[in-house]
Design an enzyme around this catalytic site. Structure first.
Site, short mmCIF file in Angstrom:
data_model
loop_
_atom_site.label_atom_id
_atom_site.label_comp_id
_atom_site.label_asym_id
_atom_site.label_seq_id
_atom_site.Cartn_x
_atom_site.Cartn_y
_atom_site.Cartn_z
N LYS A 31 0.81 -1.21 0.00
CA LYS A 31 0.00 0.00 0.00
C LYS A 31 0.85 1.27 0.00
O LYS A 31 0.57 2.22 -0.74
CB LYS A 31 -0.95 -0.02 1.21
CG LYS A 31 -2.05 1.01 1.17
CD LYS A 31 -3.24 0.58 2.03
CE LYS A 31 -2.96 0.76 3.50
NZ LYS A 31 -3.33 2.11 4.00
N ARG A 36 2.63 5.91 -3.53
CA ARG A 36 3.71 6.73 -4.07
C ARG A 36 3.96 6.47 -5.55
O ARG A 36 4.49 7.34 -6.25
CB ARG A 36 4.97 6.52 -3.23
CG ARG A 36 4.85 7.13 -1.83
CD ARG A 36 5.83 6.53 -0.85
NE ARG A 36 5.78 7.18 0.46
CZ ARG A 36 4.89 6.89 1.42
NH1 ARG A 36 3.97 5.94 1.20
NH2 ARG A 36 4.91 7.53 2.58
N GLY A 103 -5.12 8.32 5.49
CA GLY A 103 -4.22 9.30 6.07
C GLY A 103 -3.01 9.56 5.19
O GLY A 103 -2.55 10.70 5.06
N SER A 175 7.08 10.77 12.14
CA SER A 175 5.98 10.47 11.23
C SER A 175 6.46 10.51 9.79
O SER A 175 6.88 11.57 9.29
CB SER A 175 4.84 11.48 11.41
OG SER A 175 3.88 11.34 10.38
N GLN A 177 4.55 10.22 7.25
CA GLN A 177 3.59 10.98 6.47
C GLN A 177 3.89 12.48 6.52
O GLN A 177 3.85 13.16 5.49
CB GLN A 177 2.17 10.71 6.97
CG GLN A 177 1.69 9.29 6.71
CD GLN A 177 0.30 9.04 7.27
OE1 GLN A 177 -0.32 9.92 7.86
NE2 GLN A 177 -0.20 7.83 7.08
N ASP A 322 2.28 0.24 12.32
CA ASP A 322 1.12 -0.46 11.78
C ASP A 322 1.06 -1.92 12.22
O ASP A 322 0.00 -2.55 12.14
CB ASP A 322 1.11 -0.40 10.25
CG ASP A 322 0.70 0.97 9.73
OD1 ASP A 322 0.09 1.74 10.50
OD2 ASP A 322 1.00 1.27 8.56
N LYS A 349 -4.55 6.89 14.79
CA LYS A 349 -4.72 6.13 13.55
C LYS A 349 -6.21 6.08 13.19
O LYS A 349 -7.00 6.90 13.64
CB LYS A 349 -4.11 4.74 13.72
CG LYS A 349 -2.58 4.76 13.85
CD LYS A 349 -1.94 5.20 12.56
CE LYS A 349 -0.44 5.15 12.57
NZ LYS A 349 0.15 5.49 11.26
#
Length: 439
Positions: A31, A36, A103, A175, A177, A322, A349
């Protein structure tokens, strides 16, 4: 304002497990790399192919958004064909962009929207709309973006400034993200952007930018990026190493299982949970075979195992964020206690995963504690052997995690909402039917 949930709240019943599984699997595309492959792969102008693109709901959300920006995507039998106008020619005004539950999509696309100068409202579903966004809005606005929001949440209102300046930024939290958002905005900015990490996080964004020949330099915990000429390149998405965790868990907890997972992503940061399982005593081996678009790919061999609890330091937590739910479940059947340090980020999350883990483990008969943001699992459980009801909290990783508990339960296991699994691992029952008797 947020988009309402679309899950059908379909329950799943497991009627016990199968004691012997000997099989080889190939998994859907990872994922993180899948996101990306479009978000970064489509930045240059040109045509390219993506093979093994994941069909998870989150990745399809990313695909839809890129189409809204003007990228043309054609789904063919063996690959998807992407024709991008290049980021300079992305549409500059869109009423709203819906990130659904993702997210990753929301935070990475925010960096691109700010850098390109798109005027839009960025929205998400109920779950995404309560996740913190100030962590990306503040650095983007300090670069020259004009983004408004209420409190710390979506919707994010992009005013379409599009004239960003590079920033020298030290991360406040670990993070990937947030880091990726700033790096993507930095690539689309004037001048150099530097990002310093307090502790390393997943590096898929850096690898993909380097693969398309972006000007990015990495030294220790400092990343430096600036705008440069980039090229469209074909991308192969390796098997999802996070989805692999659940099949691996089933094999470890099984009575007589031996499985091989082929062509799985073996990124050094993402495979750290495999190293932890080996440290716990898992009969597990992995072998790198090659590299695809800068990522390590290989096979994983797993056999049924007897495990012991371990302590997992705070420096490891960002890498396994995760996988903490599934490791927590596995730890319940290990000898002794397992400690996860500094798990606070789990609260933010798709659900409050600390609460979800503790609530469901309690229903299995497992003692847990949360002490100063450290999660403690007291192992020693051998079999469950009673009817149990799993609360997913509409969180795909919680649903997948506690499905695996049925490998030690000869009675029925009820999961209240299985449809949420489509976020990351659609058609997963095609794999799990080898391990369980499923209604």
């Amino acid at each position: 304002m947020h988009k309402e949930e679309t899950f059908n709240q379909c329950a799943l019943t497991i009627n016990g497990y199968k004691s012997e599984v000997k099989k080889t699997y190939e998994l859907p595309g990872d994922k993180s790399v899948g996101h990306r492959s479009l978000l970064i792969g489509a930045l240059p102008k040109g045509e390219y192919k993506i093979r093994n693109f994941p069909q998870s709901r989150d990745c399809l959300t990313t695909l839809k958004i890129m189409e809204e920006l003007g990228v043309k995507v054609k789904v063919l039998k063996d690959y998807i064909l992407v024709n991008s106008p290049g980021y300079e020619n992305f549409k500059k005004k869109i009423d709203y962009i819906d990130c659904g539950n993702s997210g990753t999509t929301s935070r990475l696309i925010a960096g691109i929207l700010a850098g390109v100068g798109v005027e839009t409202n960025l929205v998400g579903d109920k779950s995404l709309s309560i996740r913190p966004m100030k962590r990306i809005v503040d650095p983007l606005n300090s670069m020259g973006a004009n983004i408004e929001m209420e409190k710390d949440h979506m919707p994010l209102i992009f005013k379409g400034n599009g004239e960003l300046k590079g920033i020298d930024y030290t991360m406040e939290i670990a993070s990937a993200q947030v880091k990726s958002c700033i790096l993507l905005a930095g690539f689309l900015s004037e001048g150099v952007t530097k990002v310093r990490e307090l502790s390393p996080t997943r590096d898929h964004t850096e690898r993909m930018l380097k693969y398309i020949e972006g000007n990015i330099k990495i030294e220790n915990k400092e990343i430096e990026i600036e705008n440069s000429t980039i090229k469209s390149k074909d991308i192969y998405v390796p098997g999802d190493i996070s989805s692999a965790a659940y099949i691996i868990a089933c094999a470890i907890l099984g009575e007589d299982c031996e499985i091989i997972l082929e062509n799985v992503l073996l990124n050094e940061n993402r495979r750290k949970y495999l190293d932890l399982l080996k440290k716990m005593g898992a009969n597990l081996k992995y072998l790198e075979k090659n590299q695809c678009n800068g990522e390590h790919v290989g096979n994983i061999l797993v056999k049924s195992s007897f495990l012991k609890g371990i302590s997992i330091g705070k420096e490891i937590t960002p890498y396994i964020i995760d996988e903490i739910p599934i490791i927590s479940l596995i730890a319940s059947f290990a000898e002794g206690k397992t400690i996860f340090e500094n798990v606070e980020e789990l609260k933010y999350k798709e659900s409050d995963r600390i609460k979800a883990i503790m609530v469901n483990l309690k229903s299995l008969g497992v003692k847990t504690e949360l002490v100063e943001n450290n999660l403690i699992i007291y192992g020693g459980l051998s079999k469950i052997n009673k009817e149990i009801n799993i609360r997913t909290f509409n969180d795909h990783r919680i649903a997948l995690t506690f499905l695996c508990s049925a490998m030690r339960n000869s009675e029925k296991t009820y999961i209240d909402n299985w449809d949420c699994v489509a976020i990351s691992f659609p058609n997963s029952l095609n794999y799990f039917k080898d391990f369980f008797r499923i209604n």
